[in-house]
Design a protein around this motif. Sequence first.
Motif, PDB file in Angstrom:
ATOM      1  N   PHE A   1       0.814  -1.211   0.000  1.00 62.64           N
ATOM      2  CA  PHE A   1       0.000   0.000   0.000  1.00 62.64           C
ATOM      3  C   PHE A   1       0.852   1.267   0.000  1.00 62.64           C
ATOM      4  O   PHE A   1       0.429   2.289  -0.532  1.00 62.64           O
ATOM      5  N   CYS A   2       2.058   1.193   0.573  1.00 62.75           N
ATOM      6  CA  CYS A   2       2.963   2.347   0.483  1.00 62.75           C
ATOM      7  C   CYS A   2       3.465   2.536  -0.946  1.00 62.75           C
ATOM      8  O   CYS A   2       3.473   3.652  -1.470  1.00 62.75           O
ATOM      9  N   GLY A   3       3.890   1.424  -1.567  1.00 55.57           N
ATOM     10  CA  GLY A   3       4.518   1.521  -2.874  1.00 55.57           C
ATOM     11  C   GLY A   3       3.569   1.563  -4.048  1.00 55.57           C
ATOM     12  O   GLY A   3       3.877   2.182  -5.073  1.00 55.57           O
ATOM     13  N   GLN A   4       2.386   0.940  -3.914  1.00 56.59           N
ATOM     14  CA  GLN A   4       1.490   0.817  -5.057  1.00 56.59           C
ATOM     15  C   GLN A   4       0.203   1.627  -4.929  1.00 56.59           C
ATOM     16  O   GLN A   4      -0.455   1.880  -5.936  1.00 56.59           O
ATOM     17  N   VAL A   5      -0.178   2.009  -3.730  1.00 54.06           N
ATOM     18  CA  VAL A   5      -1.435   2.730  -3.529  1.00 54.06           C
ATOM     19  C   VAL A   5      -1.187   4.149  -2.996  1.00 54.06           C
ATOM     20  O   VAL A   5      -1.602   5.134  -3.613  1.00 54.06           O
TER      21      VAL A   5
ATOM     22  N   SER B   1       2.765   5.549 -11.863  1.00 55.45           N
ATOM     23  CA  SER B   1       2.277   4.357 -11.165  1.00 55.45           C
ATOM     24  C   SER B   1       2.368   3.124 -12.059  1.00 55.45           C
ATOM     25  O   SER B   1       2.701   2.024 -11.588  1.00 55.45           O
ATOM     26  N   ILE B   2       2.085   3.304 -13.335  1.00 51.04           N
ATOM     27  CA  ILE B   2       2.202   2.197 -14.286  1.00 51.04           C
ATOM     28  C   ILE B   2       3.649   1.720 -14.364  1.00 51.04           C
ATOM     29  O   ILE B   2       3.935   0.517 -14.354  1.00 51.04           O
ATOM     30  N   PHE B   3       4.574   2.658 -14.390  1.00 52.54           N
ATOM     31  CA  PHE B   3       6.003   2.299 -14.426  1.00 52.54           C
ATOM     32  C   PHE B   3       6.390   1.504 -13.186  1.00 52.54           C
ATOM     33  O   PHE B   3       7.077   0.467 -13.286  1.00 52.54           O
ATOM     34  N   ALA B   4       5.958   1.958 -12.000  1.00 52.54           N
ATOM     35  CA  ALA B   4       6.297   1.270 -10.752  1.00 52.54           C
ATOM     36  C   ALA B   4       5.732  -0.148 -10.735  1.00 52.54           C
ATOM     37  O   ALA B   4       6.384  -1.082 -10.258  1.00 52.54           O
TER      38      ALA B   4
ATOM     39  N   LEU C   1       7.678  -4.000 -10.809  1.00 53.15           N
ATOM     40  CA  LEU C   1       7.430  -5.008  -9.776  1.00 53.15           C
ATOM     41  C   LEU C   1       7.346  -6.424 -10.344  1.00 53.15           C
ATOM     42  O   LEU C   1       7.702  -7.394  -9.664  1.00 53.15           O
ATOM     43  N   PHE C   2       6.903  -6.570 -11.588  1.00 50.39           N
ATOM     44  CA  PHE C   2       6.694  -7.899 -12.164  1.00 50.39           C
ATOM     45  C   PHE C   2       7.961  -8.750 -12.166  1.00 50.39           C
ATOM     46  O   PHE C   2       7.994  -9.831 -11.580  1.00 50.39           O
ATOM     47  N   PRO C   3       9.030  -8.303 -12.838  1.00 56.81           N
ATOM     48  CA  PRO C   3      10.234  -9.158 -12.845  1.00 56.81           C
ATOM     49  C   PRO C   3      10.878  -9.283 -11.470  1.00 56.81           C
ATOM     50  O   PRO C   3      11.468 -10.330 -11.154  1.00 56.81           O
ATOM     51  N   LEU C   4      10.770  -8.257 -10.642  1.00 60.07           N
ATOM     52  CA  LEU C   4      11.367  -8.307  -9.308  1.00 60.07           C
ATOM     53  C   LEU C   4      10.699  -9.371  -8.436  1.00 60.07           C
ATOM     54  O   LEU C   4      11.367 -10.090  -7.687  1.00 60.07           O
ATOM     55  N   THR C   5       9.381  -9.484  -8.539  1.00 59.34           N
ATOM     56  CA  THR C   5       8.654 -10.487  -7.745  1.00 59.34           C
ATOM     57  C   THR C   5       9.003 -11.900  -8.186  1.00 59.34           C
ATOM     58  O   THR C   5       9.246 -12.786  -7.345  1.00 59.34           O
TER      59      THR C   5
ATOM     60  N   ILE D   1      13.078   6.298 -10.285  1.00 59.00           N
ATOM     61  CA  ILE D   1      14.049   5.478  -9.548  1.00 59.00           C
ATOM     62  C   ILE D   1      13.548   5.205  -8.133  1.00 59.00           C
ATOM     63  O   ILE D   1      13.669   4.081  -7.615  1.00 59.00           O
ATOM     64  N   ILE D   2      12.982   6.216  -7.487  1.00 61.62           N
ATOM     65  CA  ILE D   2      12.460   6.039  -6.130  1.00 61.62           C
ATOM     66  C   ILE D   2      11.314   5.028  -6.124  1.00 61.62           C
ATOM     67  O   ILE D   2      11.251   4.131  -5.276  1.00 61.62           O
ATOM     68  N   LEU D   3      10.399   5.167  -7.077  1.00 59.10           N
ATOM     69  CA  LEU D   3       9.291   4.216  -7.167  1.00 59.10           C
ATOM     70  C   LEU D   3       9.796   2.808  -7.469  1.00 59.10           C
ATOM     71  O   LEU D   3       9.270   1.820  -6.951  1.00 59.10           O
TER      72      LEU D   3
END
Length: 457
Positions: A272-276, A297-300, A304-308, A363-365
């Motif tokens: 919720f911090c990073g995505q919402v 938000s779309i970029f962030a 997340l996809f490959p990182l997860t 970069i922060i996101l």
Amino acid sequence: MNLLQILNKLIRPKKMDGVQSIGNYRKVAIAACFGTFLEWYDFLTFATLAVVLGPLFFPSSDPNAGLLASLATFGVGMVVRPIGSAIFGSLGDRIGRKPIFMITIALMGFATVCVGFLPTYAQIGIWAPILLVGLRLLQGLSAGGEIGGGAVYLTEHAGNEHRGFKTSFLQLMGPLGILVSTLQIAFLQKWLSPEEFQSWGWRVPFWISVLLLIIAVYMRKSLEETPVFLELSKQSEKNESQLMNNFRDPEIRKRMFLLFFCISSSGAILFFCGQVYTAIFLKTSVKLNPALVDQLSIFATLMLFPLTIFAGWLSDRVGRKPVILAGIIFGTIFIYPAFQLLQLLGNLYIDSPTFNHLVGIGIILGALSLSLGLMVGPQTALLAELFPVKNRNSAAILPHNLAAGWIGGLLPLIVTWLNQAWGNSFAGLWYPTIFLGCAAVLAMLLLPETKKANLVL
């Protein structure tokens, strides 16, 4: 074995290791993931539209009050998730995992479609927010049975080899739900006038869930019960509810607490911090253009996809615990300064728009997505691995949804309220920072390693 070799093995149909395979794992994974995606899409569309729904259903001369009311309604759906998890989790241990899937997805789809046809405050007065809250409660009950239950279902089908990698894809459904919702809203805002979007355009994402619901129900009808549950059914003529037994067993009770406090709460906070909350923060505190915020938000989410998936694969190599600990510790250290940097770079961009400022924000996101990916990549497998088969559904789902509902779901409301109470845009961020720090210490001391757990026991 590297990541590409594992992907190649998944493409070829084979019997699963450790348990008898029923059907093809890819079919199971796609159907389970699509249904969970629909749950998240329906559930999080409300969060994506929180800024829009505030004045429509909670009109007020103070825009902050309207936003708080909208976020509170979002939080209501999260608060009742544990009730849904207690009901459906217990039923999942008694009648099976698959029937619960069908019930929860139908309930969520019905409530979401109704939101799309709901009259606003200007049309029916006080009944508008009352009905909205009621539908949000139905969504929360449904999500309580689906989210967490999907993790158990998929993990029990996955077998013993590469379990972290194969189940990590389920964790992408929440971000994918946000991504699809955000893309829709960005498209609608581009092609509709502000008046048209405020009048009827915001309803479109809710209407589209009708089509998604039909597809999800069709796919899930063809699914089979998990081989682990079928084996349990053969051993026992009557499967009893294990909900109360979970609290009587000291080892299960301990693991439920660790799941609640260290794993699910930390994952919910980082999500919720990073995505919402980042989108809410950039729109309301930094006051960036909403369309630009949606693009960021779309970029962030894409980051997340490959990182997860990588984190899930890594947990099969080095263990679940070190990967999850890395995510929690990084989140503890980075969340507070991340939002300070977002404020700084956002203000610089408003004063003098340059591409470099946007790169800095990106970069922060991306760093916030890294912390979340490390946390949730191994989470699906860990939820099931922590508990024995006869208790697994109820023992895993209840603490997971309690954490997601009470800790994660209320986070945007609590952080926003603390910020307003202290007159500071960052004061509320101490709440997730301190929580994550405590979770990191507990996980380091008490969380067991589970990657070699036998799921049929």
